[in-house]
Design an enzyme around this catalytic site. Structure first.
Site, PDB file in Angstrom:
ATOM      1  N   GLY A  12      38.496  87.929  -4.387  1.00  0.00           N
ATOM      2  CA  GLY A  12      38.196  88.018  -5.722  1.00  0.00           C
ATOM      3  C   GLY A  12      38.481  86.592  -6.542  1.00  0.00           C
ATOM      4  O   GLY A  12      38.960  85.507  -5.676  1.00  0.00           O
ATOM      5  N   HIS A  53      -0.901  93.914   2.795  1.00  0.00           N
ATOM      6  CA  HIS A  53      -0.508  94.664   4.289  1.00  0.00           C
ATOM      7  C   HIS A  53      -0.890  93.490   5.291  1.00  0.00           C
ATOM      8  O   HIS A  53      -1.776  92.918   5.230  1.00  0.00           O
ATOM      9  CB  HIS A  53      -1.390  95.781   4.603  1.00  0.00           C
ATOM     10  CG  HIS A  53      -1.450  96.294   5.792  1.00  0.00           C
ATOM     11  ND1 HIS A  53      -0.188  97.063   6.199  1.00  0.00           N
ATOM     12  CD2 HIS A  53      -2.020  96.020   7.016  1.00  0.00           C
ATOM     13  CE1 HIS A  53      -0.366  97.200   7.812  1.00  0.00           C
ATOM     14  NE2 HIS A  53      -1.253  96.913   8.236  1.00  0.00           N
TER      15      HIS A  53
END
Ligand code: FAD
Length: 476
Positions: A282, A455
């Protein structure tokens, strides 16, 4: 107005501060930005933690190490033969330093372009006056400047392990982890958060044996459980040894590396000997040297500057943004707050939507998400529908040779509004933007399902997962 009097003074030139300064200048204010970061030659290095020892250098090393791993493993499948593969760590680090420098220089250019006055040194509050707030700049020369509005963007620092301070030789923060001069044979990570996993991935790909010690019993607790499980499966397969529910005891750094005593999840005492240890448990909000007491700027018990929803502090015309205040410690959150504060100073309605801040972990597979997780929705009692689509069934992923992971949609059971989108797989750091846009526009899952996607592209997995919410995938 004297030269040293500004409409807006920004303290800190990280992503929060430099972006706030640019936006304030765009809005017509006379702006100064103070930053104390020094490069190896003692000169300025704008961009803060993000540019110097965070987002940018970590991604540069992730890219280099991914190329190395592909050359060593994935290329063979494509019929590409690599002989005599090796890694020149010094060159890899030099490339990373060059990427950092390009970003540092880019901000200098942007300050010139936008006429932001830059002061290199540490800024600290002196006193409030009728003209605003007097700020001392302690750099090569000491000077004093005054700002009618002050934006504090002083960031955060890595949290050390109690009793085992960073020596940046053996016990490394994120800073030292980016400067390791040779691939360590054995590497331990304490903390399996975003930063730990990214840095562990870099060195594992280059050949280190990596052991992760995590105090929490669950892996990536903030991530959607299904996605975290899928990611853990992939990391286990790669050989990352992840130990959950451990209790770290004595950590000793010596000539031959680091020894770590810990108790495992079964309560059994264990000892780990490694060459290097990265501690990533942290970060602490940074107000060192800011002298907030001199003006009565309020901090909370974590040392963060107290702000309201609009980043207003306890003092009139003093604002605070980014890692030094509440909220996720992310560069893009800091930037959004910086823009919003500059606009509020100009009397506009700056806006940050905390519900649509994306999160990304740049491991392979990458992990990305926005909105609520399935466990959060369950806990809140909200009725939802879920739809998933695996990259295994996506043509582009097959062509890339990377079919790990999935896309997952969570939508309101009654209205179909998208409540969260979670991804693990190739390039999901890029794919998540579509979900952010969709949620920002309050789209339904059906809206995404009805949009034409190119695609073959990985984005088709996003469309298919949206279709899956209504149980009508086409390709799975
Ligand atoms: C290894 C690592 C990887 C990360 N990767 C990502 C990522 O991929 N994506 C992401 O979104 N976030 C990432 N982060 C988090 C991100 O770096 C921070 O959230 C972000 O830098 C916070 O920005 P900031 O402007 O609030 O503060 P900072 O970037 O910390 O900048 C603060 C600046 O203020 C200066 N300063 C402090 N006090 C003073 C003073 N009194 N006077 C003058 N200057 C001062 C500091 O020197 C520094 O330059 C990462 C962090 C680390 C450590």
């Amino acid at each position: 107005m004297s030269d040293k009097q500004f409409d807006v003074v920004v303290i800190g030139g990280g992503p929060g501060g430099y972006v706030a300064a640019i936006r304030a200048a765009q809005l017509g204010f006379n702006v100064a930005c103070i930053d104390e970061w020094k490069n190896a030659k003692g000169g300025p290095a704008l961009g803060g933690t993000c540019t110097n020892i965070g987002c940018i250098p970590s991604k540069a090393l992730l890219q280099s190490s991914e190329h190395f791993e592909h050359a060593g493993h994935a290329f063979a499948d494509h019929g590409i033969k690599v002989e005599g593969l090796g890694i020149d760590v010094a060159k890899m680090l030099a490339r990373k330093d060059n990427v950092v420098k390009q970003n540092n220089d880019g901000i200098v250019y942007l300050f010139k372009k936008n006429k932001v006055a830059f002061f290199h040194g540490r800024g600290s509050f002196v006193k409030a006056s009728d003209a605003g707030y007097e700020i001392k700049v302690a750099g090569a020369n000491e000077e004093s400047i005054t700002g009618k509005h002050i934006i504090v963007a002083t960031g955060s620092n890595a949290r050390p392990l109690p009793g085992a301070p960073f020596d940046e030789e053996n016990i490394l923060s994120n800073d030292g982890a980016l400067r390791v001069g040779a691939v360590p044979k054995k590497l331990a990570l304490i903390g399996s958060g975003v930063i730990g996993l990214e840095m562990g991935s870099v060195w594992r790909r280059l050949g280190s044996e990596v052991t992760v010690l995590e105090a929490l019993p669950t892996f990536l607790g903030a991530v959607d459980e299904q996605i975290a499980k899928e990611a853990k499966k992939a990391f286990d397969k790669q050989g990352l040894k992840i130990n959950l529910g451990v209790n770290v005891g004595e950590v000793k750094s010596g000539k031959n590396g680091v020894s770590i005593a810990y108790t495992d999840a079964k309560g059994e005492a264990q000892k780990l000997e490694v060459d290097k240890l990265i501690v990533s448990i942290g970060r602490i909000p940074n107000t060192i040297g800011l002298n907030p007491e001199s003006v009565g700027l309020q901090l909370d018990e974590r040392g963060a500057i107290v702000v309201d929803d609009e980043c207003k502090t306890s003092l009139p015309n003093v604002w605070a943004i980014g890692d030094v205040v509440r909220g996720p410690m992310l560069a893009h959150k800091a930037e959004e707050e910086g823009v919003a504060v500059a606009e509020r100073i100009a009397g506009q309605h700056g806006h940050v939507n905390f519900n649509t801040i994306p999160w990304v972990i740049y491991t392979s597979p990458e992990i990305a998400w926005v909105g609520q997780t399935e466990q959060q929705l369950k806990a809140s009692g909200r009725a939802y529908k879920a739809g998933t689509f695996p990259f295994l069934a996506n043509g582009r992923a097959r062509a890339l040779g990377d079919t790990t992971g999935m896309v997952k949609f969570l939508a309101d059971a009654a209205t179909d509004e998208i409540l969260g989108v979670h991804m693990v797989g190739p390039m999901v750091s890029e794919l998540i933007s579509e979900a952010v846009v969709a949620m920002e526009f309050k789209a339904s899952a059906e809206d995404i399902a009805r949009i034409c996607h190119a695609h073959p592209s990985l984005s088709e997995a996003t469309k298919e997962a949206a279709l899956a919410v209504d149980k009508r995938t086409l390709n799975f």
